[in-house]
Design an enzyme around this catalytic site. Sequence first.
Site, short mmCIF file in Angstrom:
data_model
loop_
_atom_site.label_atom_id
_atom_site.label_comp_id
_atom_site.label_asym_id
_atom_site.label_seq_id
_atom_site.Cartn_x
_atom_site.Cartn_y
_atom_site.Cartn_z
N GLY A 30 0.93 -1.03 -0.25
CA GLY A 30 0.70 -0.35 -0.28
C GLY A 30 1.02 1.27 -0.24
N HIS A 36 4.75 1.87 -8.45
CA HIS A 36 3.20 1.17 -8.10
C HIS A 36 2.51 1.12 -9.21
CE1 HIS A 36 4.28 0.92 -3.91
NE2 HIS A 36 4.29 -0.20 -4.04
#
Length: 279
Positions: A30, A36
């Site tokens: 996260g 990402h």
Amino acid sequence: MLVRDISEMKSIVKDLKRKGKTIGFVPTMGYLHEGHVSLIRSSRKDNDITVVSIFVNPLQFGENEDLDRYPRDLKRDQGICEKEGVDYLFYPSYKDMYPEGFSTYVTVEGITDKLCGAFRPGHFRGVTTVVMKLFNIVKPDRAYFGLKDYQQFKVIQKMVRDLNMDVQVIGCPIVREKDGLAMSSRNKYLSDKEREAAVNISRSLFEAKRLFESGVTDAERLKERIIEIIMSSPEVREIQYVELVDPENLESKEKAEKGDIIAIAVFIGNTRLIDNIQL
Ligand code: PAF
């Protein structure tokens, strides 16, 4: 779509497989950043369906590490996933991933002893165990990892090969800030002064690559120059390692060759940052 439940994720995957869909998977902890996003985009390009997981995996943190302060922001991450066209965001709970009595671990030997493995005992066992579990739940055709964590990428590749798993492990190029700092969720910890010091990590790697390209192959000379650049800032608490290694087995080398990796781990204040470059 947000999926919290492991059995629900498995039944979605079963349905997708029945329909012949290919699944790309981006496992994360996260606090998503551009690195990402680049993994998500690669997955979307190669596969019918993209699954992102967010799970801050306690098993891969040492006792005195940053598990408690690791940045978390599900709402923000959900927004990024939606914008990037992620099909499923898998967000399991700790107690579902590690129910009481959990006692099975995956250990890759050898290449986990070096570099980060030498300084973070148990770290890679935590990574391979959780990634194996996530692979068993999501059953991806392809899984995407950032090459900033080069050792992690090689360890997972080895696990998949050694255990004959049917997933293609894909390493994606390091994404950097404009000034060169490798993107990391941990950059959030840095004060302004520390952020200034952190840029010397990538700067030193670019300089080492430049030296190599101008004919310097002696590992000691390359390392000395890297250390000099990084230590020029008083914010640097400790260089854990600077190593020239073989890109496959991660063994240290004395003479640099094209394709070798120079890997670094540095503490800037209390923040541990890693980076690497391929020659
Ligand atoms: O690279 C990471 O974020 C983690 O190590 C991973 C692969 C998601 C396993 O927890």
